[in-house]
Motif scaffolding. Structure first.
Motif, PDB file in Angstrom:
ATOM      1  N   VAL A   1      54.188  46.297  18.234  1.00 45.90           N
ATOM      2  CA  VAL A   1      54.281  46.941  19.481  1.00 45.90           C
ATOM      3  C   VAL A   1      52.646  47.370  19.836  1.00 45.90           C
ATOM      4  O   VAL A   1      52.026  46.937  20.974  1.00 45.90           O
ATOM      5  CB  VAL A   1      55.141  47.947  19.818  1.00 45.90           C
ATOM      6  CG1 VAL A   1      54.809  48.494  21.067  1.00 45.90           C
ATOM      7  CG2 VAL A   1      56.610  47.571  19.583  1.00 45.90           C
ATOM      8  N   PRO A   2      51.886  48.059  19.242  1.00 51.50           N
ATOM      9  CA  PRO A   2      50.447  48.520  19.371  1.00 51.50           C
ATOM     10  C   PRO A   2      49.698  47.500  19.477  1.00 51.50           C
ATOM     11  O   PRO A   2      48.913  47.347  20.431  1.00 51.50           O
ATOM     12  CB  PRO A   2      50.115  49.547  18.399  1.00 51.50           C
ATOM     13  CG  PRO A   2      51.497  49.923  17.661  1.00 51.50           C
ATOM     14  CD  PRO A   2      52.420  48.829  17.708  1.00 51.50           C
ATOM     15  N   PHE A   3      49.870  46.303  18.819  1.00 43.92           N
ATOM     16  CA  PHE A   3      49.038  45.032  19.028  1.00 43.92           C
ATOM     17  C   PHE A   3      49.357  44.145  20.170  1.00 43.92           C
ATOM     18  O   PHE A   3      48.650  43.721  20.910  1.00 43.92           O
ATOM     19  CB  PHE A   3      49.213  44.122  17.746  1.00 43.92           C
ATOM     20  CG  PHE A   3      48.782  44.981  16.562  1.00 43.92           C
ATOM     21  CD1 PHE A   3      47.485  45.181  16.221  1.00 43.92           C
ATOM     22  CD2 PHE A   3      49.570  45.332  15.600  1.00 43.92           C
ATOM     23  CE1 PHE A   3      47.001  45.697  15.046  1.00 43.92           C
ATOM     24  CE2 PHE A   3      49.400  46.086  14.436  1.00 43.92           C
ATOM     25  CZ  PHE A   3      47.831  46.224  14.207  1.00 43.92           C
ATOM     26  N   LEU A   4      50.567  44.177  20.710  1.00 38.98           N
ATOM     27  CA  LEU A   4      51.062  43.719  21.939  1.00 38.98           C
ATOM     28  C   LEU A   4      50.567  44.546  23.070  1.00 38.98           C
ATOM     29  O   LEU A   4      50.023  43.840  24.140  1.00 38.98           O
ATOM     30  CB  LEU A   4      52.671  43.624  21.970  1.00 38.98           C
ATOM     31  CG  LEU A   4      53.297  42.632  21.175  1.00 38.98           C
ATOM     32  CD1 LEU A   4      54.843  43.158  21.197  1.00 38.98           C
ATOM     33  CD2 LEU A   4      53.173  41.414  21.742  1.00 38.98           C
ATOM     34  N   VAL A   5      50.364  45.836  23.104  1.00 42.49           N
ATOM     35  CA  VAL A   5      49.579  46.546  24.020  1.00 42.49           C
ATOM     36  C   VAL A   5      48.338  46.425  23.864  1.00 42.49           C
ATOM     37  O   VAL A   5      47.755  46.190  25.217  1.00 42.49           O
ATOM     38  CB  VAL A   5      50.203  48.043  24.008  1.00 42.49           C
ATOM     39  CG1 VAL A   5      49.486  48.958  24.983  1.00 42.49           C
ATOM     40  CG2 VAL A   5      51.575  48.089  23.919  1.00 42.49           C
ATOM     41  N   HIS A   6      47.821  46.469  22.937  1.00 39.46           N
ATOM     42  CA  HIS A   6      46.217  46.092  22.811  1.00 39.46           C
ATOM     43  C   HIS A   6      45.824  44.852  23.228  1.00 39.46           C
ATOM     44  O   HIS A   6      44.938  44.794  24.314  1.00 39.46           O
ATOM     45  CB  HIS A   6      46.007  46.052  21.297  1.00 39.46           C
ATOM     46  CG  HIS A   6      44.402  45.694  20.940  1.00 39.46           C
ATOM     47  ND1 HIS A   6      43.330  46.298  21.400  1.00 39.46           N
ATOM     48  CD2 HIS A   6      44.034  44.214  20.669  1.00 39.46           C
ATOM     49  CE1 HIS A   6      42.245  45.473  20.898  1.00 39.46           C
ATOM     50  NE2 HIS A   6      42.621  44.434  20.634  1.00 39.46           N
ATOM     51  N   TRP A   7      46.623  43.841  23.393  1.00 38.13           N
ATOM     52  CA  TRP A   7      46.123  42.307  23.793  1.00 38.13           C
ATOM     53  C   TRP A   7      46.719  42.235  25.252  1.00 38.13           C
ATOM     54  O   TRP A   7      45.957  41.668  26.141  1.00 38.13           O
ATOM     55  CB  TRP A   7      46.851  41.383  22.940  1.00 38.13           C
ATOM     56  CG  TRP A   7      45.984  41.092  21.823  1.00 38.13           C
ATOM     57  CD1 TRP A   7      46.225  41.448  20.573  1.00 38.13           C
ATOM     58  CD2 TRP A   7      44.739  40.224  21.461  1.00 38.13           C
ATOM     59  NE1 TRP A   7      45.164  41.288  19.393  1.00 38.13           N
ATOM     60  CE2 TRP A   7      44.589  40.309  20.135  1.00 38.13           C
ATOM     61  CE3 TRP A   7      43.874  39.684  22.330  1.00 38.13           C
ATOM     62  CZ2 TRP A   7      43.225  39.979  19.903  1.00 38.13           C
ATOM     63  CZ3 TRP A   7      42.732  39.261  21.664  1.00 38.13           C
ATOM     64  CH2 TRP A   7      42.529  39.303  20.517  1.00 38.13           C
ATOM     65  N   THR A   8      47.649  43.210  25.718  1.00 41.72           N
ATOM     66  CA  THR A   8      47.782  43.315  27.103  1.00 41.72           C
ATOM     67  C   THR A   8      46.662  43.894  27.890  1.00 41.72           C
ATOM     68  O   THR A   8      46.205  43.401  28.888  1.00 41.72           O
ATOM     69  CB  THR A   8      49.173  44.048  27.221  1.00 41.72           C
ATOM     70  OG1 THR A   8      50.236  43.269  26.491  1.00 41.72           O
ATOM     71  CG2 THR A   8      49.711  44.173  28.725  1.00 41.72           C
ATOM     72  N   LEU A   9      46.106  44.911  27.362  1.00 40.64           N
ATOM     73  CA  LEU A   9      45.041  45.635  28.000  1.00 40.64           C
ATOM     74  C   LEU A   9      43.753  44.569  27.937  1.00 40.64           C
ATOM     75  O   LEU A   9      43.020  44.801  29.117  1.00 40.64           O
ATOM     76  CB  LEU A   9      44.727  46.531  27.163  1.00 40.64           C
ATOM     77  CG  LEU A   9      45.815  47.935  26.933  1.00 40.64           C
ATOM     78  CD1 LEU A   9      45.208  49.090  26.433  1.00 40.64           C
ATOM     79  CD2 LEU A   9      46.179  48.335  28.386  1.00 40.64           C
ATOM     80  N   ARG A  10      43.654  43.495  27.103  1.00 41.37           N
ATOM     81  CA  ARG A  10      42.679  42.639  27.274  1.00 41.37           C
ATOM     82  C   ARG A  10      42.600  41.383  27.891  1.00 41.37           C
ATOM     83  O   ARG A  10      42.036  40.501  28.223  1.00 41.37           O
ATOM     84  CB  ARG A  10      42.234  42.115  25.673  1.00 41.37           C
ATOM     85  CG  ARG A  10      42.134  43.298  24.763  1.00 41.37           C
ATOM     86  CD  ARG A  10      41.554  42.979  23.554  1.00 41.37           C
ATOM     87  NE  ARG A  10      40.223  42.225  23.506  1.00 41.37           N
ATOM     88  CZ  ARG A  10      39.390  41.679  22.558  1.00 41.37           C
ATOM     89  NH1 ARG A  10      39.776  42.199  21.271  1.00 41.37           N
ATOM     90  NH2 ARG A  10      38.324  41.399  22.695  1.00 41.37           N
ATOM     91  N   MET A  11      44.163  41.608  28.677  1.00 46.36           N
ATOM     92  CA  MET A  11      44.387  40.343  29.895  1.00 46.36           C
ATOM     93  C   MET A  11      43.145  40.094  30.774  1.00 46.36           C
ATOM     94  O   MET A  11      42.917  39.040  31.337  1.00 46.36           O
ATOM     95  CB  MET A  11      45.637  40.425  30.272  1.00 46.36           C
ATOM     96  CG  MET A  11      46.835  40.398  29.317  1.00 46.36           C
ATOM     97  SD  MET A  11      48.299  40.740  30.059  1.00 46.36           S
ATOM     98  CE  MET A  11      48.397  39.546  31.238  1.00 46.36           C
TER      99      MET A  11
END
Length: 648
Positions: A188-198
């Motif tokens: 989940v933290p990595f999903l959020v991280h890459w979401t923030l990089r969208m």
């Protein structure tokens, strides 16, 4: 607050543009040692929480939720067969004969089971289950530690405490009672991280591809966690954009482009599994009765969970009927601390306000379609009421929305600790201001320190199964019928199959499948007369007089199940009464290997219909698997089960 959202509208600097700082050679080892200490503490904490499972070995049973423990042992063993090429990844014919079970619609956790398959082969599914809980708790905390250090705070101590709450908070410890797929949130933290990089310009292909692959990986761990993560990120980003508009206007195009790439990558890889889940054999729609209305109690937010230092089992039982779903029990001291910190120092930061909005929305969602307070209905409709009948959302258990609050609260705790570290040591009046503030933080968190999961010693798998004696009584293409029939209350068939690796199929089981009516769902299959008879005897009902009609009903069920033998374990509740009843129904049984067995193959043939032999290799790792029709996933059609393909 360090967050990548603040960089959406900025051009990323090149290495030549970045200022160079002299490095102290001792800094890197210190950083590594500090990180190793934090990760070691998380691992030790996870082992302590699961100590009862380690100490009890293969017979350790979670006292609060044994059925889910057995279910995950089953799918972990199923993953071994998948890796060996002997089983369909998304369907099993071993359980719920003759129909089988749609495992893709029942949390098959292939993303966890396949990597752990070698351990399952060597040590059994109970060991894999325990290791999975440890890695889930410790790994989730470690991943959030990385995220908080990168995006939220600069202090290692603040990030370590906030991440500990994310990995070992009340909801996670509660879910550890039989739900390893919910504690395994390390992606989940990595999903959020890459979401923030969208929003990074010019990186849509790379960022979208990585995000799409993470979505696929999470889908094979827990689809519901993936849904909550997507909803949580959506609410947070929408709130943040609204608070900082129009500075975020330039991020719209790269965000949409990245989302499109992620959708293409994830959709292409998940299309077939999702089709099997929603439209394949034994798929269903919605949830069993009652599950969709299970919401958080308003009074539970300020209460302590039962598995914590401050917990009170009797008080907690009034606020939730399920020890595995205490997802919103944060305790009033922590809520008061965060309220003080937000009001005094943090509110001015736009990301903090977006976090507050996100937490509020999901707290309201967690209450379900109707608000409860102190165990009583308030008459107030919940925010979730307009959504709970929508496709996909109709399969959500509302109280689990409370798990979204854990990273929100963890981030706020980390920010609070960082603020406290910057307070002056003493106030103008000479009070030790910083020490007092740290004391408040400790007093708010100590009551939430988790306790070990309660366990007890369960029965061993009988030698009748482990020694392979069952093969002499269950011909190929027939099933082993446990007495009472395997269900969520009596999981013997599932447990024996999982822990022994035997190849027999069995009727019943603990899973979610289609109900009698189209578009409905049930825990287990619709009960048959023999199910109801045996279950009532176990619960203390008077043994009825055996009649010809009762024998005909049993015979019909045996034919339906393609039964080879009825098997009653010696330690079953009211075993003597059940043994006498079955003796009267089908004749005397044989005591062997810790069970009483009644061969019923000839009785089941009495209708004159020949038995179809199992297809080669269809029975999995053993030779006594279910008949070919069930293994092909196109066996008998359950009443009302396939007429209306589900859409959510």
């Amino acid at each position: 607050m360090k967050t990548e959202i603040q960089e959406w509208h900025r051009v990323r600097t090149t290495s030549a543009d970045r200022p160079r700082h002299p490095r102290n050679r001792t800094d890197q080892p210190r950083r590594i040692n500090a990180t190793a200490l934090v990760l070691g503490a998380y691992l030790a904490g996870a082992v302590l929480v699961t100590w009862g499972l380690w100490a009890g070995g293969s017979r350790a049973v979670l006292s609060a939720n044994a059925p889910d423990q057995v279910f995950f042992q089953f799918v972990l063993r199923h993953a071994v067969d998948v890796l060996a090429g002997d089983a369909n990844p998304f369907f099993t014919a071993q359980m719920n004969a003759p129909y089988g079970v749609n495992l893709m619609a029942n949390t098959v956790v292939l993303g966890l089971g396949i990597p752990l398959a070698p351990l399952t082969v060597l040590g059994g599914p109970q060991l894999s289950f325990t290791v999975l809980l440890v890695l889930g708790l410790a790994g989730t905390a470690a991943a959030w530690y990385w995220f908080l250090r990168r995006h939220v705070v600069g202090s290692r101590a603040a990030a370590a405490v906030g991440a500990a709450l994310c990995g070992f908070g009340p909801g996670m410890i509660s879910q550890a009672n039989g739900h390893p797929n919910w504690t395994a949130q390390f992606l989940v933290p990595f999903l959020v991280h890459w979401t923030l990089r969208m929003a990074e310009p010019g990186r849509a292909l790379r960022n979208g591809s990585v995000l799409g692959l993470l979505v696929v990986a999470q889908a094979f761990v827990n689809e519901e966690v993936l849904l909550y993560t997507a909803l949580g990120c959506g609410v947070f980003l929408a709130a943040y954009a609204a608070l900082t508009w129009p500075a975020r206007r330039g991020a719209i195009r790269p965000v949409l482009a990245t989302a499109g790439v992620a959708a293409v990558v994830g959709g292409a890889l998940l299309a077939y599994p999702l089709w099997k889940q929603f439209f394949g054999p034994q798929s269903y729609r919605g949830l069993p009765p009652g599950a969709s209305a299970f919401g958080a109690d308003l009074a539970g937010f300020a209460a302590f969970p039962r598995l914590s230092l401050g917990g009170n089992v009797d008080a907690t039982r009034l606020l939730t009927p399920n020890a595995a779903e205490e997802n919103t029990f944060f305790g009033w001291p922590l809520l008061a601390l965060l309220g003080l910190a937000v009001a005094g120092w943090l509110w001015r930061q736009a990301p903090v306000r977006a976090l507050i909005v996100t937490g509020a929305v999901f707290a309201l969602f967690a209450m379900g379609p109707q608000v409860l307070s102190g165990g009583e209905r308030t008459g107030l409709p919940g925010l979730w009421r307009p959504f709970h009948h929508l496709p996909l959302l109709e399969s959500v258990v509302p109280v689990r929305f409370g798990l979204v609050l854990l990273p929100v609260v963890g981030a706020l705790v980390a920010l609070t600790i960082e603020v406290v570290a910057r307070l002056p040591r003493q106030s103008a009046q000479g009070l030790p201001l910083r020490r007092l503030a740290y004391a408040l933080v400790v007093l708010a968190l100590v009551p939430l320190l988790p306790l070990p999961l309660p366990t007890h010693r369960g029965p061993a798998v009988p030698k009748f199964v482990t020694a392979g004696t069952w093969r002499a009584y269950v011909p190929e293409g027939r099933t082993l019928v446990t007495v009472p029939v395997t269900s969520n209350e009596h999981t013997e068939g599932m447990r024996w199959w999982a822990q022994s690796g035997a190849g027999f199929g069995f009727p019943g089981g603990y899973f979610i499948g289609p109900g009698r009516e189209p578009g409905t769902a049930l825990f287990g299959p619709p009960p048959r007369p023999t199910d109801l008879l045996f279950a009532s005897i176990v619960k203390g009902a008077k043994v009825p007089e055996v009649t010809g009609r009762m024998r005909e009903g049993l015979l019909a069920d045996l034919r339906f199940w393609r039964a080879g033998a009825l098997v009653l374990p010696d330690g079953a509740p009211r075993a003597d009464v059940l043994r006498e009843l079955v003796d009267d129904l089908v004749g005397g049984g044989v005591r062997t290997g810790g069970v009483t067995v009644w061969p019923v193959s000839e009785l089941a043939r009495a209708d004159g219909q020949p038995w179809a032999p199992a297809a080669p290799g269809s029975g999995g790792p053993g030779s006594g698997g279910p008949a070919a029709p069930a293994d092909r996933e196109d066996g008998p059609v359950p009443p009302g089960g396939r007429e209306d393909p589900p859409v959510g």
